[in-house]
Design an enzyme around this catalytic site. Structure first.
Site, PDB file in Angstrom:
ATOM      1  CE1 TYR A 104      -4.094  -1.855   0.127  1.00 40.80           C
ATOM      2  CE2 TYR A 104      -2.920  -3.244   1.688  1.00 40.80           C
ATOM      3  CZ  TYR A 104      -3.998  -3.036   0.842  1.00 40.80           C
ATOM      4  OH  TYR A 104      -4.962  -3.997   0.715  1.00 40.80           O
ATOM      5  CB  CYS A 163     -18.986 -15.109   4.803  1.00 37.31           C
ATOM      6  SG  CYS A 163     -18.266 -16.746   5.107  1.00 37.31           S
ATOM      7  CB  CYS A 217     -14.288 -12.188   1.931  1.00 43.86           C
ATOM      8  SG  CYS A 217     -13.258 -13.646   1.623  1.00 43.86           S
ATOM      9  CB  CYS A 245     -12.866 -20.084   6.616  1.00 44.34           C
ATOM     10  SG  CYS A 245     -12.036 -19.305   5.212  1.00 44.34           S
ATOM     11  CG  ASN A 295     -21.036 -31.485  -7.170  1.00 45.82           C
ATOM     12  OD1 ASN A 295     -20.869 -32.676  -7.412  1.00 45.82           O
ATOM     13  ND2 ASN A 295     -21.758 -30.703  -7.938  1.00 45.82           N
ATOM     14  NE  ARG A 321      -3.120  -6.800   8.258  1.00 41.56           N
ATOM     15  CZ  ARG A 321      -2.927  -8.103   8.290  1.00 41.56           C
ATOM     16  NH1 ARG A 321      -2.013  -8.632   9.076  1.00 41.56           N
ATOM     17  NH2 ARG A 321      -3.657  -8.905   7.553  1.00 41.56           N
ATOM     18  CB  CYS A 374     -13.958 -20.144  -1.653  1.00 39.50           C
ATOM     19  SG  CYS A 374     -15.238 -19.196  -0.769  1.00 39.50           S
TER      20      CYS A 374
END
Length: 665
Positions: A182, A384, A372, A365, A442, A230, A368
């Site tokens: 960033y 989600c 999100c 979770c 599936n 971060r 995938c």
């Protein structure tokens, strides 16, 4: 009694802020959670409060922008502490007071901007900004160099934003970020920063922006107000827009670990109270937003390095949803806090379920990114795939059924299971009839590759929850239209799924569906060709190549993964690169013509090819299995069709549609 995970529930402090356990909610873009004036809307307040109620010790909000003039952000698609301070403080305080009721702490994440990585859908009229005139990540544009006055403006806005956050009851802030490439990270990395003033050149100059931010906040809010960062100690950048894969040998053009260690020491000396550690950049997005093809706990070695480098608390995210792994990371001194992002989208009660010995009930979770990051990219909203209530807790709250109905559900895939779960929670009496020997549909072939283990975990979770809710499940039971019509049901849900599309190539005894190979019903042999380069074809090919098989992909379109969407770039770009990295040859603009059991004839752009192979695997899509619906649509008053039987789609829409219908029966 001794509780195995007790150490995960011991307190820890960031500065003077004491956090009740070792779990933090990782920051995730709060798109759709802002009101028209940059405050938190009701959805945002409910969403964060729900995770505090679920036991999480520290809530870190998703990104909020302190500046909207130097860089436009399509205000107000995210909350903003400086746009309308009165509104931000009022709505923020409403949220923090509710979060504090559960003994949780909350930090506001604040950004100085995206610079060269602005998402095109959110970009204003003007050229994107950056430390220097460098190429944009997505667009064919050159960024405009920030002036020193603009840098000072952004620094001042950080002070104002943090002051408003403190007034609104936030316990601290997180600066976003010297990570992921960033704007502030672009200043810190020499590849992006070619300035000759005091913000460019040596490492201390490149970190000057980050230093001025923390100093401004401490000046405005007091030395005791926690400011975390971060931070990515490594970038995995091979070049502009080109990232490295796990295990790949390459020359780091971004931040390497030597500089990462040096920078961490400087940043802590400037006053940052904790480092929230990850790795990666937008040029190697699959590190910053790890899909299922990345191993779990991938940031642990980097967090440990930071723990050995600085004496402030370290936070570690990155697919840390396995509680045994989380415990090991704390016990080994790799990190002080475990940060859960997507796992808390999937299940806001993760921490309380773990604390009370109900980890089998934690909804997994599946990494995938469909609900999100995929939706953030395409529609500027956070959701989600496996939890339809995420970010819509109030709007999607379940209402008890006034008069319970007997609901017959035909099919035990995700749609049938989710419908049964929701109906049972509301007080209805659902019964599932599944023709196979286990629930999951599936999910079962989809979860066969070891990198898709969470698909199987989701199928298992449905089994656990339906058992807990006392939903009768009849396996190995295929029903006829007559049996359904004669059953004494008040409503019928048909969730009969889909079947793989097949076509004849000649030696059809050696032509298999991807599902047959994934379920180990058929053996691919040592050399195989996968026809179809969509998600199923690519994942099947990757799985076989990782077993040492010789695999080729034949795709009719001009590129692989062209029709699956919207896949998050982190997933699709990593999978695209893993295919050649694992030695899989891709033949595009090509059609299979015939197979004699040894040679597959393919018509390609550059003429006809003969491919030697032991088998051919078809991954050319699925066909709705809606025969029962055709037979019953004029016979049963309350009849619904769900999942792939309605329209072949992804796991997300199978679950979401089932939740919607079952919520309103």
């Amino acid at each position: 009694m001794h509780f195995k995970y007790e150490k995960l529930f011991t307190p820890v402090s960031i500065g003077k802020c004491r956090i009740k356990n070792r779990f933090a909610m990782a920051p995730m873009g709060p798109l759709g959670l802002s009101d028209a004036e940059g405050g938190f809307n009701q959805r945002g307040i409910d969403y964060y409060t729900e995770r505090a109620k679920g036991g999480t010790g520290l809530i870190i909000t998703g990104v909020t922008f302190v500046d909207n003039e130097v860089e436009e952000h399509g205000m107000p698609n995210c909350p903003c502490p400086t746009h309308n301070p009165v509104q931000f403080v009022r709505t923020g305080r409403e949220m923090t007071e509710r979060i504090h009721a559960y003994g949780a702490k909350v930090f506001l994440q604040m950004s100085g901007g995206f610079g060269r990585v602005t998402i095109p859908t959110n970009l204003g009229e003007f050229p994107p900004v950056a430390p220097s005139p460098i190429p944009h990540r997505w667009l064919d544009k050159t960024c405009r160099e920030l002036t020193k006055e603009e840098i000072r403006t952004i620094v001042e806005q950080f002070g104002k934003g943090a002051f408003n956050a403190k007034r609104a009851g936030f316990d601290g802030v997180q600066i976003h970020a010297v990570h992921e490439g960033y704007l502030i990270d672009q200043f810190a990395i020499a590849l992006f920063n070619q300035r000759t003033d005091e913000y460019g050149g040596n490492l201390e100059n490149r970190l000057r922006f980050a230093r001025e931010i923390v100093q401004e906040i401490k000046k405005t809010c007091g030395a005791d107000f926690p400011v975390t960062l971060r931070y990515s100690p490594k970038s995995f950048i091979k070049d502009f827009r080109d990232g490295a894969l796990p295990g790949e040998e390459f020359v780091e053009k971004g931040r390497d670990l030597d500089e990462g260690v040096e920078a961490a020491k400087l940043l802590v000396s400037y006053g940052y109270d904790a480092l929230d550690t990850d790795v990666g950049s937008y040029d190697s997005w699959w590190w910053s937003h790890p899909p299922m093809y990345q191993k779990k706990g991938l940031y642990r070695p980097y967090a440990k390095l930071m723990k050995e480098t600085v004496d402030v608390p370290i936070i570690c995210a990155g697919r840390m949803d396995d509680p045994d792994m989380a415990l090991e990371a704390i016990e080994n001194g790799e990190t002080d806090l475990i940060s859960l992002g997507r796992p808390l989208l999937a299940d806001p009660d993760y921490v309380n379920k773990l604390r009370s010995g109900r980890q089998m009930e934690i909804r997994p979770c599946i990494s995938c990114h469909e609900g999100c990051m995929g939706r953030i990219q395409e529609y500027s909203m956070l959701n989600c795939a496996v939890n339809p209530q995420a970010c819509r807790e109030r709007a999607m709250a379940l209402k008890p059924a006034c008069s319970p109905k007997k609901v017959m559900i035909v099919g035990g895939g995700v749609a049938g299971c989710e419908a049964a779960r929701v109906l049972a929670l509301r007080g209805h009496k659902p019964v599932i009839y599944e023709k196979g020997s286990r629930l999951g549909g599936n999910l079962l072939p989809g979860g066969a590759p070891d990198f898709k283990e969470d698909d199987i975990a989701l199928a298992d979770w449905f089994g656990v929850m339906l058992d807990k809710l006392n939903v009768p499940v009849h396996l190995n039971t295929e029903l006829s239209a007559e049996q359904i019509k004669n059953a004494d049901a008040d409503a019928v849900i048909l969730a009969t799924g889909s079947t793989p599309k097949m076509f004849s190539l000649g030696a059809d005894d050696k032509v298999y569906s991807a599902a047959q190979v994934l379920m180990k019903e058929k053996e691919a042999g040592e050399k195989t060709v996968v026809i179809g380069g969509g998600l199923v074809g690519c994942e099947t090919a990757l799985w076989l190549a990782q077993q040492g098989k010789d695999v080729k992909i034949v795709e009719a379109l001009d590129q692989i993964l062209a029709v699956n969407g919207p896949l998050c770039h982190a997933n699709s770009e990593m999978l695209e690169r893993l295919i050649p990295f694992n030695g899989i040859e891709v033949i595009t603009n090509a059609k299979a013509k015939g197979y004699d059991g040894k040679l597959l004839t393919v018509e390609a752009a550059d003429g006809e090819k003969q491919l030697a192979c032991d088998s051919v695997i078809l991954a050319v899509g699925y066909q709705e299995n809606n025969v029962l619906y055709q037979e019953l649509q004029f016979e049963i008053p309350e009849l619904y069709v769900l999942g792939d039987a309605k329209k072949v789609a992804n796991i997300m829409y199978g679950i979401w549609d089932a939740f919607e219908v079952a919520s309103h029966i």
